[in-house]
Design an enzyme around this catalytic site. Structure first.
Site, PDB file in Angstrom:
ATOM      1  N   SER A  45      38.768  65.502  37.017  1.00 50.26           N
ATOM      2  CA  SER A  45      37.683  65.483  36.018  1.00 50.26           C
ATOM      3  C   SER A  45      37.045  64.092  36.019  1.00 50.26           C
ATOM      4  O   SER A  45      37.653  63.122  36.492  1.00 50.26           O
ATOM      5  CB  SER A  45      38.296  65.769  34.640  1.00 50.26           C
ATOM      6  OG  SER A  45      37.392  65.454  33.604  1.00 50.26           O
ATOM      7  N   TYR A  94      44.910  65.468  28.175  1.00 49.03           N
ATOM      8  CA  TYR A  94      44.196  66.051  29.323  1.00 49.03           C
ATOM      9  C   TYR A  94      43.721  64.952  30.273  1.00 49.03           C
ATOM     10  O   TYR A  94      43.913  65.019  31.489  1.00 49.03           O
ATOM     11  CB  TYR A  94      43.019  66.860  28.785  1.00 49.03           C
ATOM     12  CG  TYR A  94      42.044  67.405  29.806  1.00 49.03           C
ATOM     13  CD1 TYR A  94      42.243  68.646  30.402  1.00 49.03           C
ATOM     14  CD2 TYR A  94      40.875  66.699  30.139  1.00 49.03           C
ATOM     15  CE1 TYR A  94      41.316  69.161  31.322  1.00 49.03           C
ATOM     16  CE2 TYR A  94      39.956  67.208  31.038  1.00 49.03           C
ATOM     17  CZ  TYR A  94      40.183  68.436  31.619  1.00 49.03           C
ATOM     18  OH  TYR A  94      39.273  68.943  32.523  1.00 49.03           O
TER      19      TYR A  94
HETATM   20  N1  LIG Z   1      34.204  72.910  32.745  1.00 44.88           N
HETATM   21  C1  LIG Z   1      34.154  71.576  32.721  1.00 44.88           C
HETATM   22  O1  LIG Z   1      33.271  70.964  32.072  1.00 44.88           O
HETATM   23  C2  LIG Z   1      35.163  70.776  33.495  1.00 44.88           C
HETATM   24  C3  LIG Z   1      34.997  69.398  33.578  1.00 44.88           C
HETATM   25  C4  LIG Z   1      35.916  68.631  34.288  1.00 44.88           C
HETATM   26  C5  LIG Z   1      36.968  69.266  34.907  1.00 44.88           C
HETATM   27  N2  LIG Z   1      37.108  70.610  34.823  1.00 44.88           N
HETATM   28  C6  LIG Z   1      38.250  71.219  35.501  1.00 44.88           C
HETATM   29  O2  LIG Z   1      37.855  72.358  36.235  1.00 44.88           O
HETATM   30  C7  LIG Z   1      38.990  73.189  36.428  1.00 44.88           C
HETATM   31  C8  LIG Z   1      38.605  74.624  36.176  1.00 44.88           C
HETATM   32  O3  LIG Z   1      38.239  74.795  34.818  1.00 44.88           O
HETATM   33  P1  LIG Z   1      36.961  75.640  34.380  1.00 44.88           P
HETATM   34  O4  LIG Z   1      36.086  74.696  33.661  1.00 44.88           O
HETATM   35  O5  LIG Z   1      36.434  76.400  35.513  1.00 44.88           O
HETATM   36  O6  LIG Z   1      37.561  76.579  33.230  1.00 44.88           O
HETATM   37  P2  LIG Z   1      38.234  78.017  33.276  1.00 44.88           P
HETATM   38  O7  LIG Z   1      38.693  78.276  31.904  1.00 44.88           O
HETATM   39  O8  LIG Z   1      37.332  79.002  33.900  1.00 44.88           O
HETATM   40  O9  LIG Z   1      39.463  77.806  34.248  1.00 44.88           O
HETATM   41  C9  LIG Z   1      40.700  77.296  33.856  1.00 44.88           C
HETATM   42  C10 LIG Z   1      41.735  78.238  34.421  1.00 44.88           C
HETATM   43  O10 LIG Z   1      43.037  77.681  34.273  1.00 44.88           O
HETATM   44  C11 LIG Z   1      43.929  78.740  34.312  1.00 44.88           C
HETATM   45  N3  LIG Z   1      45.135  78.400  33.566  1.00 44.88           N
HETATM   46  C12 LIG Z   1      45.236  77.669  32.426  1.00 44.88           C
HETATM   47  N4  LIG Z   1      46.513  77.579  32.052  1.00 44.88           N
HETATM   48  C13 LIG Z   1      47.239  78.253  32.982  1.00 44.88           C
HETATM   49  C14 LIG Z   1      48.620  78.509  33.150  1.00 44.88           C
HETATM   50  N5  LIG Z   1      49.543  78.045  32.289  1.00 44.88           N
HETATM   51  N6  LIG Z   1      49.019  79.277  34.199  1.00 44.88           N
HETATM   52  C15 LIG Z   1      48.106  79.764  35.068  1.00 44.88           C
HETATM   53  N7  LIG Z   1      46.788  79.526  34.975  1.00 44.88           N
HETATM   54  C16 LIG Z   1      46.370  78.786  33.943  1.00 44.88           C
HETATM   55  C17 LIG Z   1      43.251  79.939  33.726  1.00 44.88           C
HETATM   56  O11 LIG Z   1      43.447  81.016  34.606  1.00 44.88           O
HETATM   57  C18 LIG Z   1      41.797  79.567  33.692  1.00 44.88           C
HETATM   58  O12 LIG Z   1      41.048  80.511  34.379  1.00 44.88           O
HETATM   59  C19 LIG Z   1      40.078  72.648  35.506  1.00 44.88           C
HETATM   60  O13 LIG Z   1      40.971  71.860  36.258  1.00 44.88           O
HETATM   61  C20 LIG Z   1      39.308  71.751  34.557  1.00 44.88           C
HETATM   62  O14 LIG Z   1      40.114  70.724  34.022  1.00 44.88           O
HETATM   63  C21 LIG Z   1      36.240  71.388  34.127  1.00 44.88           C
END
Ligand SMILES: NC(=O)c1ccc[n+]([C@@H]2O[C@H](COP(=O)([O-])OP(=O)(O)OC[C@H]3O[C@@H](n4cnc5c(N)ncnc54)[C@H](O)[C@@H]3O)[C@@H](O)[C@H]2O)c1
Length: 311
Positions: free
Chosen positions: A204, A217
């Site tokens: 991130s 986080y």
């Molecule tokens: N969306 C943003 O603004 C943003 C910004 C920076 C980083 N990220 C990172 O992007 C990545 C994907 O997130 P996203 O934004 O697409 O959200 P998202 O909610 O679509 O994806 C997160 C996924 O994590 C999985 N997950 C969570 N806990 C779990 C567990 N205990 N066991 C198995 N699976 C689990 C879930 O299946 C979920 O689909 C993450 O690493 C997040 O930290 C997102």
């Protein structure tokens, strides 16, 4: 499998328009973990790429991952879903891993991947358990016949403004979800990998800017950057590259399911002036998974809307 490039013809240029500078995301609060199916319009953009004039066109594939086999954790929705779909357009099959309560989203991702002519297997497990991480690898070997790409992408976050509110259980839960499975899945995948295989971790922008309302986080995301660098230095002698993607604000279910209203109102506040779409991050995963990045290892890509970061 469709010939490379066929997916380019699958749909004409999209009619939707990109988030414009200053665009505020809809204020919506979903129960964790949040389903993409329940997100308010506009829905996240998965397989389309932003055009210069503020519209979209379908991602142009070129067979960059033909025949590759990928594990994508959190592949049911958001960035993981877009990555599974772009990988499929490039010719890769995948095993997507998700939580049991996200089956609706996983089925939709599977459908989208299969429409591109690739295989998609789904596994509903909680990655906080070490034995479930072993099960992921066993399932990938059984269903895909091997592992070429590991995308460690799943994460948990819960906003709290002060360390006094952050209880020890949440601290442990965040580390158990966001970094320990990266170690287990990498350790158990590597014996099945060969020269040219890749591991790509999702961190991130937050460890670079030190986001105070996501202390736990942000700490795990810093650990992911360090893990990426150390594992790269260790594994590059085997021809296995390890890299990292560090997104900024991206429109996914993580946002309405975990962010407070005030943070959502500022979600567009990056130099480019708008939130990003999952497809704009998935292109980084495609690049790092393919031979286009053959001279890059131990590095981070920053699809973050123009925020300057060091390191
Ligand atoms: N969306 C943003 O603004 C943003 C910004 C920076 C980083 N990220 C990172 O992007 C990545 C994907 O997130 P996203 O934004 O697409 O959200 P998202 O909610 O679509 O994806 C997160 C996924 O994590 C999985 N997950 C969570 N806990 C779990 C567990 N205990 N066991 C198995 N699976 C689990 C879930 O299946 C979920 O689909 C993450 O690493 C997040 O930290 C997102």
């Amino acid at each position: 499998m469709l010939p490379a490039g066929q997916s380019v013809e699958r749909a004409a240029s999209g009619s939707k328009s990109q988030f414009q500078p200053g665009h505020k995301i809809p204020i919506q609060h979903l129960t964790k973990p949040g389903l993409e199916a329940d997100m308010a319009d506009p829905k996240p953009v998965i397989d389309q790429i932003s055009t210069e004039d503020g519209g979209y066109q379908l991602y142009k594939a070129a067979g960059k991952l033909a025949g590759k086999r990928a594990i994508i954790t959190g592949g049911d929705s958001g960035i993981g879903r877009a990555t599974a779909v772009l990988f499929a357009m490039e010719g890769a099959s995948s095993l997507i891993v998700h939580l049991p309560e996200e089956e609706t989203d996983a089925k939709e991702t599977k459908k989208k991947v299969e429409e591109c002519g690739s295989q998609c297997h789904c596994l509903a497990v909680d990655l906080r358990k070490r034995e479930n991480c072993k099960k992921v690898i066993e399932t990938a070997v059984k269903t895909l016949g091997g592992i070429d790409i590991l995308v460690n992408n799943a994460a948990f976050q819960h906003m709290l403004n002060d360390i006094s509110e952050l209880d020890e259980e949440q601290w442990l839960r965040t580390f158990d979800t966001n970094i320990h499975p990266f170690f287990y899945l990498s350790k158990y995948s590597l014996p099945h990998m060969q020269q040219g295989s890749t591991i790509i971790n999702c961190a991130s922008v937050n460890p670079y800017i030190g986001r105070g309302d996501l202390l736990d986080y942000t700490s795990t995301k810093g650990a992911i950057v360090a893990f990426t660098r150390a594992l790269s230095n260790q594994q590059i002698k085997n021809g296995i590259r390890v890299n990292c993607v560090c997104p900024g604000p991206i429109w996914t279910p993580l946002i309405p399911s975990t962010m407070q209203t005030a943070a959502m109102e500022q979600f567009h506040a990056v130099p480019i002036g708008r939130p990003g779409q999952p497809s704009e991050v998935a292109t980084c995963f495609v690049f790092l998974a393919s031979q286009d990045s053959s001279y890059i290892s131990g590095q981070c890509l920053h699809p973050n809307g123009g925020v300057m970061v060091n390191g």
